[in-house]
Design an enzyme around this catalytic site. Structure first.
Site, PDB file in Angstrom:
ATOM      1  N   HIS A  88       0.822  -1.218   0.000  1.00  0.00           N
ATOM      2  CA  HIS A  88       0.000   0.000   0.000  1.00  0.00           C
ATOM      3  C   HIS A  88       0.856   1.268   0.000  1.00  0.00           C
ATOM      4  O   HIS A  88       0.458   2.314   0.485  1.00  0.00           O
ATOM      5  CB  HIS A  88      -1.052  -0.013   1.117  1.00  0.00           C
ATOM      6  CG  HIS A  88      -0.542  -0.082   2.513  1.00  0.00           C
ATOM      7  ND1 HIS A  88      -0.048  -1.216   3.091  1.00  0.00           N
ATOM      8  CD2 HIS A  88      -0.474   0.866   3.477  1.00  0.00           C
ATOM      9  CE1 HIS A  88       0.305  -0.978   4.341  1.00  0.00           C
ATOM     10  NE2 HIS A  88       0.068   0.288   4.595  1.00  0.00           N
ATOM     11  N   PHE A 113       7.415  19.065   3.740  1.00  0.00           N
ATOM     12  CA  PHE A 113       7.320  17.632   3.413  1.00  0.00           C
ATOM     13  C   PHE A 113       8.717  17.011   3.381  1.00  0.00           C
ATOM     14  O   PHE A 113       9.386  16.998   2.351  1.00  0.00           O
ATOM     15  CB  PHE A 113       6.623  17.480   2.064  1.00  0.00           C
ATOM     16  CG  PHE A 113       6.263  16.056   1.718  1.00  0.00           C
ATOM     17  CD1 PHE A 113       5.350  15.352   2.479  1.00  0.00           C
ATOM     18  CD2 PHE A 113       6.833  15.429   0.618  1.00  0.00           C
ATOM     19  CE1 PHE A 113       5.015  14.048   2.164  1.00  0.00           C
ATOM     20  CE2 PHE A 113       6.499  14.120   0.287  1.00  0.00           C
ATOM     21  CZ  PHE A 113       5.584  13.430   1.061  1.00  0.00           C
TER      22      PHE A 113
HETATM   23  N1  INI Z   1       4.446   3.808   7.123  1.00  0.00           N
HETATM   24  C1  INI Z   1       5.578   4.450   6.768  1.00  0.00           C
HETATM   25  O1  INI Z   1       5.851   5.547   7.279  1.00  0.00           O
HETATM   26  N2  INI Z   1       6.399   3.903   5.831  1.00  0.00           N
HETATM   27  C2  INI Z   1       6.135   2.725   5.233  1.00  0.00           C
HETATM   28  O2  INI Z   1       6.950   2.273   4.383  1.00  0.00           O
HETATM   29  C3  INI Z   1       4.969   2.016   5.621  1.00  0.00           C
HETATM   30  N3  INI Z   1       4.681   0.728   5.071  1.00  0.00           N
HETATM   31  O3  INI Z   1       5.586   0.077   4.544  1.00  0.00           O
HETATM   32  O4  INI Z   1       3.563   0.211   5.171  1.00  0.00           O
HETATM   33  C4  INI Z   1       4.116   2.591   6.584  1.00  0.00           C
HETATM   34  N4  INI Z   1       2.971   1.964   6.962  1.00  0.00           N
HETATM   35  C5  INI Z   1       2.262   2.333   8.160  1.00  0.00           C
HETATM   36  C6  INI Z   1       1.292   3.468   7.942  1.00  0.00           C
HETATM   37  O5  INI Z   1       1.972   4.693   7.804  1.00  0.00           O
HETATM   38  C7  INI Z   1       0.339   3.606   9.144  1.00  0.00           C
HETATM   39  O6  INI Z   1       1.084   3.843  10.308  1.00  0.00           O
HETATM   40  C8  INI Z   1      -0.535   2.372   9.366  1.00  0.00           C
HETATM   41  O7  INI Z   1      -1.197   2.010   8.169  1.00  0.00           O
HETATM   42  C9  INI Z   1      -1.596   2.648  10.466  1.00  0.00           C
HETATM   43  O8  INI Z   1      -2.487   3.682  10.046  1.00  0.00           O
END
Ligand code: INI
Length: 155
Positions: A88, A113
């Site tokens: 995702h 950003f």
């Molecule tokens: N969040 C990130 O900051 N970097 C990522 O690469 C990532 N991946 O790989 O999934 C990621 N996922 C977590 C997301 O930001 C949320 O914290 C989670 O979906 C809960 O809302």
């Protein structure tokens, strides 16, 4: 024709940094670069407030709340989204970018950003203090420049 730009002299006021714990190895290095750049430009650490959030997806909510508070000259967002690590990627990276921009537009406070969006871990690490500089340091400079630019335009 007059031209306006922000310089890199130390601005007054406090700065909020919202940093994501996801990919913390990288985001802690972004925070280090960000903090060091503020300090070397005359903004001491006691004028920086650091807020950790779980992931980049959570950054916009905090960025907006902090910008709305009226307590900060600018808000700096630090995160790292790596495509190889997630299906995702597009949602997380896209919504983080859109939300950060919205926070700035809705509040009139510069919201920067500093979220890496890369294909690989190596690309991320190279932008967090290795071969290609430090995006956290760049974000601090962008914040200083924007604060000084807005001040100049308002004068
Ligand atoms: N969040 C990130 O900051 N970097 C990522 O690469 C990532 N991946 O790989 O999934 C990621 N996922 C977590 C997301 O930001 C949320 O914290 C989670 O979906 C809960 O809302």
């Amino acid at each position: 024709m007059p031209a306006y730009e922000g310089d890199f002299s130390a601005p007054a006021g406090r700065f909020a940094i919202v940093a994501s714990r996801f990919n913390a190895l990288v985001t802690e290095a972004l925070w280090t670069g960000c903090r060091d750049t503020f300090v070397r430009h005359g903004v001491p650490e006691d004028r920086l407030d650091l807020v950790w959030v779980p992931g980049s997806f959570e950054i916009p909510l905090l960025a907006r709340k902090l910008a709305e508070s009226g307590r900060y000259a600018a808000v700096i967002c630090l995160g790292c989204v790596i495509r190889g690590e997630t299906g995702h990627y597009d949602h997380v990276a896209g919504q983080a970018a859109a939300g950060v921009m919205q926070a700035g537009l809705a509040t009139g406070v510069p919201v920067i950003f500093g979220v890496l969006t890369t294909e690989t871990v190596e690309q991320a690490v190279n932008r967090a203090g290795l071969k290609l500089g430090n995006k956290g340091a760049d974000a601090a400079l962008a914040a200083i420049e924007m604060v000084n630019l807005l001040k100049r335009l308002e004068a």
